[in-house]
Design a protein around this motif. Structure first.
Motif, mmCIF file in Angstrom:
data_model
loop_
_atom_site.group_PDB
_atom_site.id
_atom_site.type_symbol
_atom_site.label_atom_id
_atom_site.label_comp_id
_atom_site.label_asym_id
_atom_site.label_seq_id
_atom_site.Cartn_x
_atom_site.Cartn_y
_atom_site.Cartn_z
ATOM 1 N N UNK A 30 6.741 -0.879 6.645
ATOM 2 C CA UNK A 30 5.703 -2.986 7.150
ATOM 3 C C UNK A 30 5.271 -3.351 8.071
ATOM 4 N N UNK A 31 5.155 -2.634 9.304
ATOM 5 C CA UNK A 31 4.245 -3.873 9.879
ATOM 6 C C UNK A 31 2.833 -2.836 9.659
ATOM 7 N N UNK A 32 2.780 -1.412 9.366
ATOM 8 C CA UNK A 32 1.690 -0.540 8.956
ATOM 9 C C UNK A 32 0.548 -1.499 7.663
ATOM 10 N N UNK A 33 1.440 -1.985 7.094
ATOM 11 C CA UNK A 33 1.222 -2.706 5.262
ATOM 12 C C UNK A 33 -0.162 -3.661 5.630
ATOM 13 N N UNK A 34 0.810 -4.562 6.291
ATOM 14 C CA UNK A 34 0.178 -5.640 6.811
ATOM 15 C C UNK A 34 -0.762 -5.797 7.439
ATOM 16 N N UNK A 35 -0.475 -5.117 8.573
ATOM 17 C CA UNK A 35 -2.630 -4.338 8.811
ATOM 18 C C UNK A 35 -3.241 -4.181 8.368
ATOM 19 N N UNK A 36 -2.556 -3.399 6.596
ATOM 20 C CA UNK A 36 -3.374 -2.409 5.660
ATOM 21 C C UNK A 36 -4.602 -3.711 5.070
ATOM 22 N N UNK A 37 -3.190 -5.322 4.823
ATOM 23 C CA UNK A 37 -3.332 -6.029 3.725
ATOM 24 C C UNK A 37 -2.864 -5.243 2.587
ATOM 25 N N UNK A 54 -6.109 3.703 -0.666
ATOM 26 C CA UNK A 54 -6.123 2.099 -0.004
ATOM 27 C C UNK A 54 -7.620 1.400 -0.596
ATOM 28 N N UNK A 55 -7.372 -0.173 -0.669
ATOM 29 C CA UNK A 55 -8.332 -1.410 -0.686
ATOM 30 C C UNK A 55 -8.379 -1.723 0.372
ATOM 31 N N UNK A 56 -9.798 -2.279 0.670
ATOM 32 C CA UNK A 56 -9.820 -2.405 2.153
ATOM 33 C C UNK A 56 -9.718 -1.913 3.279
ATOM 34 N N UNK A 57 -9.193 -1.644 4.210
ATOM 35 C CA UNK A 57 -8.854 -1.304 5.413
ATOM 36 C C UNK A 57 -8.990 -0.221 5.576
#
Length: 160
Positions: A30-37, A54-57
């Motif tokens: 969950x934390x990793x998801x938030x940091x990745x967006x 994964x798009x983004x970061x």
């Protein structure tokens, strides 16, 4: 870095093991998801991180792809992320921690270390009580500050 220090290496290892055992994979994901967006719950926990698009970061995902000699799963990446949000863990006795810090500064240089507390209260206080005196004896940490000085005054005194 996240420092786990104890009077002995065995005590430090027990602290780190307890800390790391308390992290549920789902919380880390969950934390990793938030940091990745990016919502990783769209994937199974046992899917390989290397297979993710994964798009983004992408850098954070790449760091986990290359953090181990084997392909790690989303679950394993979540556990690592939940334990320290990509912060390396340093575990040992006060002498071992001070030795590592001294050797690292000699080898790679730098301005110092950023400590990330593993648990509060306690982890930073333990570092100050157990490791800092060793660093001070070695001349690697100061023993005095500019009296009534500002942060700027004290930072400038480092270069004097």
């Amino acid at each position: 870095m996240q420092v786990f220090v104890g009077e002995t290496e065995k005590i430090a290892r027990a602290k780190a093991a307890l800390h790391n055992s308390l992290v549920p994979a789902e919380a880390g994901v969950t934390i990793l998801s938030g940091h990745l967006g990016y919502d990783l719950s769209k994937h199974g926990l046992d899917e390989l991180i290397a297979d993710l698009k994964v798009p983004g970061i992408q850098g954070m995902i790449d760091a986990y792809k290359h953090s181990s000699s084997k392909n790690i799963t989303i679950r394993e990446a979540g556990m690592l992320h939940g334990r320290g949000v990509m912060t390396p863990q340093l575990v040992g006795s006060p002498e071992q921690v001070a030795n590592w810090m001294e050797e690292t500064m000699k080898e790679v240089g730098g301005d110092g270390f950023l400590l990330s507390p593993a648990y509060l209260p306690g982890s930073l206080e333990e570092f100050v009580e157990l490791v800092v005196p060793i660093l001070q004896k070695r001349g690697l940490a100061r023993t005095e500050y500019v009296e009534n000085g500002t942060l700027r005054d004290n930072l400038k005194a480092l270069n004097a």
